[in-house]
Design a protein around this motif. Structure first.
Motif, PDB file in Angstrom:
ATOM      1  N   GLY A  42       0.424  -1.209  -0.515  1.00 13.72           N
ATOM      2  CA  GLY A  42       0.082  -0.063   0.100  1.00 13.72           C
ATOM      3  C   GLY A  42       0.427   1.451   0.077  1.00 13.72           C
ATOM      4  O   GLY A  42       0.593   2.440  -0.788  1.00 13.72           O
ATOM      5  N   THR A  43       2.032   1.266   0.645  1.00 13.26           N
ATOM      6  CA  THR A  43       2.828   2.743   0.555  1.00 13.26           C
ATOM      7  C   THR A  43       3.828   2.565  -1.016  1.00 13.26           C
ATOM      8  O   THR A  43       3.911   3.595  -0.884  1.00 13.26           O
ATOM      9  N   MET A  44       4.179   1.547  -1.312  1.00 14.02           N
ATOM     10  CA  MET A  44       5.373   1.550  -2.222  1.00 14.02           C
ATOM     11  C   MET A  44       3.341   2.128  -3.512  1.00 14.02           C
ATOM     12  O   MET A  44       4.183   3.117  -4.262  1.00 14.02           O
ATOM     13  N   LEU A  45       2.536   1.046  -3.512  1.00 16.78           N
ATOM     14  CA  LEU A  45       1.571   1.832  -4.995  1.00 16.78           C
ATOM     15  C   LEU A  45       1.471   3.297  -4.648  1.00 16.78           C
ATOM     16  O   LEU A  45       0.965   4.234  -5.472  1.00 16.78           O
ATOM     17  N   GLY A  46       0.276   3.360  -3.189  1.00 15.59           N
ATOM     18  CA  GLY A  46       0.512   4.590  -2.725  1.00 15.59           C
ATOM     19  C   GLY A  46       1.935   5.898  -3.453  1.00 15.59           C
ATOM     20  O   GLY A  46       1.420   7.485  -3.584  1.00 15.59           O
ATOM     21  N   ALA A  47       2.401   5.858  -2.713  1.00 15.94           N
ATOM     22  CA  ALA A  47       4.044   6.646  -3.348  1.00 15.94           C
ATOM     23  C   ALA A  47       4.383   6.943  -3.701  1.00 15.94           C
ATOM     24  O   ALA A  47       4.198   8.181  -5.229  1.00 15.94           O
ATOM     25  N   SER A  48       3.726   6.141  -5.483  1.00 10.80           N
ATOM     26  CA  SER A  48       3.923   6.161  -6.958  1.00 10.80           C
ATOM     27  C   SER A  48       2.946   7.232  -7.483  1.00 10.80           C
ATOM     28  O   SER A  48       2.795   7.248  -8.823  1.00 10.80           O
ATOM     29  N   LEU A  49       1.383   6.721  -6.956  1.00  9.84           N
ATOM     30  CA  LEU A  49       0.268   7.539  -7.879  1.00  9.84           C
ATOM     31  C   LEU A  49       0.797   9.168  -7.830  1.00  9.84           C
ATOM     32  O   LEU A  49       0.123   9.760  -8.508  1.00  9.84           O
ATOM     33  N   THR A  50       1.623   9.849  -6.601  1.00 11.93           N
ATOM     34  CA  THR A  50       1.735  11.453  -6.551  1.00 11.93           C
ATOM     35  C   THR A  50       2.743  11.418  -7.335  1.00 11.93           C
ATOM     36  O   THR A  50       3.190  12.866  -7.805  1.00 11.93           O
ATOM     37  N   ALA A  51       3.533  10.386  -7.699  1.00  8.18           N
ATOM     38  CA  ALA A  51       4.861  10.852  -8.529  1.00  8.18           C
ATOM     39  C   ALA A  51       4.039  10.925  -9.975  1.00  8.18           C
ATOM     40  O   ALA A  51       3.539  10.293 -10.535  1.00  8.18           O
ATOM     41  N   PRO A  52       5.694  11.793 -11.072  1.00 15.05           N
ATOM     42  CA  PRO A  52       5.644  11.599 -12.830  1.00 15.05           C
ATOM     43  C   PRO A  52       5.119  10.284 -12.773  1.00 15.05           C
ATOM     44  O   PRO A  52       5.823   9.903 -12.859  1.00 15.05           O
ATOM     45  N   ALA A  53       4.209  10.601 -14.033  1.00 16.74           N
ATOM     46  CA  ALA A  53       4.832   9.572 -14.998  1.00 16.74           C
ATOM     47  C   ALA A  53       5.880   9.493 -15.914  1.00 16.74           C
ATOM     48  O   ALA A  53       6.607   9.850 -16.181  1.00 16.74           O
ATOM     49  N   SER A  54       6.011   7.490 -14.964  1.00 16.65           N
ATOM     50  CA  SER A  54       7.598   7.395 -15.301  1.00 16.65           C
ATOM     51  C   SER A  54       7.183   5.908 -15.901  1.00 16.65           C
ATOM     52  O   SER A  54       6.640   4.752 -15.433  1.00 16.65           O
ATOM     53  N   THR A  55       8.315   5.136 -16.171  1.00 15.31           N
ATOM     54  CA  THR A  55       8.365   3.888 -16.458  1.00 15.31           C
ATOM     55  C   THR A  55       8.387   3.150 -15.394  1.00 15.31           C
ATOM     56  O   THR A  55       8.121   1.875 -15.655  1.00 15.31           O
ATOM     57  N   THR A  56       8.780   3.451 -13.884  1.00 17.61           N
ATOM     58  CA  THR A  56       8.881   3.206 -12.681  1.00 17.61           C
ATOM     59  C   THR A  56       7.404   2.750 -12.125  1.00 17.61           C
ATOM     60  O   THR A  56       6.896   1.708 -12.041  1.00 17.61           O
ATOM     61  N   GLN A  57       6.637   3.562 -12.337  1.00 23.93           N
ATOM     62  CA  GLN A  57       5.444   3.921 -12.160  1.00 23.93           C
ATOM     63  C   GLN A  57       4.840   2.771 -12.948  1.00 23.93           C
ATOM     64  O   GLN A  57       3.780   2.216 -12.086  1.00 23.93           O
ATOM     65  N   SER A  58       5.007   2.934 -14.144  1.00 23.65           N
ATOM     66  CA  SER A  58       4.078   1.385 -14.735  1.00 23.65           C
ATOM     67  C   SER A  58       4.582   0.563 -15.478  1.00 23.65           C
ATOM     68  O   SER A  58       4.254  -0.761 -14.807  1.00 23.65           O
ATOM     69  N   ALA A  59       5.847   0.029 -14.358  1.00 24.99           N
ATOM     70  CA  ALA A  59       6.093  -1.519 -14.368  1.00 24.99           C
ATOM     71  C   ALA A  59       5.804  -1.726 -12.680  1.00 24.99           C
ATOM     72  O   ALA A  59       5.158  -2.912 -12.513  1.00 24.99           O
ATOM     73  N   LEU A  60       5.675  -0.949 -11.589  1.00 22.07           N
ATOM     74  CA  LEU A  60       4.673  -1.000 -10.515  1.00 22.07           C
ATOM     75  C   LEU A  60       3.751  -1.561 -10.084  1.00 22.07           C
ATOM     76  O   LEU A  60       2.406  -2.161 -10.325  1.00 22.07           O
ATOM     77  N   SER A  61       2.864  -0.531 -11.526  1.00 23.39           N
ATOM     78  CA  SER A  61       1.245  -1.122 -11.834  1.00 23.39           C
ATOM     79  C   SER A  61       1.339  -2.571 -12.979  1.00 23.39           C
ATOM     80  O   SER A  61       0.075  -3.311 -12.586  1.00 23.39           O
ATOM     81  N   ASN A  62       2.242  -2.000 -13.883  1.00 23.04           N
ATOM     82  CA  ASN A  62       1.649  -3.789 -14.471  1.00 23.04           C
ATOM     83  C   ASN A  62       2.162  -5.201 -13.822  1.00 23.04           C
ATOM     84  O   ASN A  62       1.833  -6.414 -14.033  1.00 23.04           O
ATOM     85  N   GLY A  63       3.132  -4.922 -13.124  1.00 25.40           N
ATOM     86  CA  GLY A  63       3.552  -5.906 -12.085  1.00 25.40           C
ATOM     87  C   GLY A  63       2.038  -6.313 -11.339  1.00 25.40           C
ATOM     88  O   GLY A  63       1.850  -6.904 -10.822  1.00 25.40           O
ATOM     89  N   PHE A  64       1.535  -5.802 -10.160  1.00 29.59           N
ATOM     90  CA  PHE A  64       0.868  -5.573  -9.373  1.00 29.59           C
ATOM     91  C   PHE A  64      -1.135  -5.886 -10.247  1.00 29.59           C
ATOM     92  O   PHE A  64      -1.497  -6.513  -9.456  1.00 29.59           O
ATOM     93  N   MET A  65      -0.143  -5.506 -11.337  1.00 28.85           N
ATOM     94  CA  MET A  65      -2.086  -6.435 -12.526  1.00 28.85           C
ATOM     95  C   MET A  65      -1.762  -7.368 -12.595  1.00 28.85           C
ATOM     96  O   MET A  65      -2.337  -8.011 -12.207  1.00 28.85           O
ATOM     97  N   VAL A  66      -0.974  -7.764 -13.021  1.00 28.04           N
ATOM     98  CA  VAL A  66      -0.185  -9.674 -13.301  1.00 28.04           C
ATOM     99  C   VAL A  66      -0.487  -9.974 -12.255  1.00 28.04           C
ATOM    100  O   VAL A  66      -1.098 -10.986 -11.797  1.00 28.04           O
ATOM    101  N   GLY A  67       0.506  -9.901 -11.029  1.00 29.20           N
ATOM    102  CA  GLY A  67       0.296 -10.284  -9.787  1.00 29.20           C
ATOM    103  C   GLY A  67      -1.214 -10.341  -9.300  1.00 29.20           C
ATOM    104  O   GLY A  67      -1.542 -11.787  -9.076  1.00 29.20           O
ATOM    105  N   CYS A  68      -2.595  -9.203  -9.191  1.00 27.44           N
ATOM    106  CA  CYS A  68      -3.356 -10.142  -9.458  1.00 27.44           C
ATOM    107  C   CYS A  68      -4.494 -10.670  -9.784  1.00 27.44           C
ATOM    108  O   CYS A  68      -4.851 -11.645  -9.311  1.00 27.44           O
ATOM    109  N   TRP A  69      -4.234 -10.493 -10.784  1.00 27.35           N
ATOM    110  CA  TRP A  69      -4.627 -11.666 -12.198  1.00 27.35           C
ATOM    111  C   TRP A  69      -4.246 -12.870 -11.998  1.00 27.35           C
ATOM    112  O   TRP A  69      -5.294 -13.607 -11.952  1.00 27.35           O
ATOM    113  N   GLY A  70      -2.572 -13.150 -11.536  1.00 24.87           N
ATOM    114  CA  GLY A  70      -2.428 -14.921 -11.604  1.00 24.87           C
ATOM    115  C   GLY A  70      -2.689 -15.858 -10.099  1.00 24.87           C
ATOM    116  O   GLY A  70      -2.781 -16.360 -10.142  1.00 24.87           O
ATOM    117  N   LEU A  71      -3.070 -14.705  -8.480  1.00 29.84           N
ATOM    118  CA  LEU A  71      -4.022 -14.784  -7.423  1.00 29.84           C
ATOM    119  C   LEU A  71      -4.966 -15.300  -7.853  1.00 29.84           C
ATOM    120  O   LEU A  71      -5.543 -16.209  -7.198  1.00 29.84           O
TER     121      LEU A  71
END
Length: 92
Positions: free
Chosen positions: A18-47
């Motif tokens: 939650g802390t990691m994703l919350g901090a990435s919400l306020t950051a400007p759009a970047s490849t890191t933010q995209s990677a976090l979002s994609n990783g969380f999305m794939v993880g949720c669907w995998g689970l």
């Protein structure tokens, strides 16, 4: 491990995510933010897929379907957010 320590590990993992994703919400759009979002999305669907498989095999009760629904909804939410942010980047 006792049941209490399992809860502590789970709580720590959830707070960290939650802390990691919350901090990435306020950051400007970047490849890191995209990677976090994609990783969380794939993880949720995998689970969700693994949990549904456990239910089909009879290793989990019908209550697991609530978790499957939540995991699918979280994954879809991150997918929708990613899609909208890509549209905004190409438009601007």
């Amino acid at each position: 491990m006792t049941e209490g320590s399992d809860f502590g590990v789970l709580r720590f993992a959830c707070e960290g995510s939650g802390t990691m994703l919350g901090a990435s919400l306020t950051a400007p759009a970047s490849t890191t933010q995209s990677a976090l979002s994609n990783g969380f999305m794939v993880g949720c669907w995998g689970l969700a897929a693994l949990s549904f498989g456990e239910w089909l095999n009879g290793h989990a009760g019908p209550g697991i379907l609530l978790a499957v629904g939540v995991e699918l909804a979280l994954g879809l939410g991150f997918f929708q957010t990613r899609r909208v942010s890509v549209e905004l980047e190409t438009a601007g």
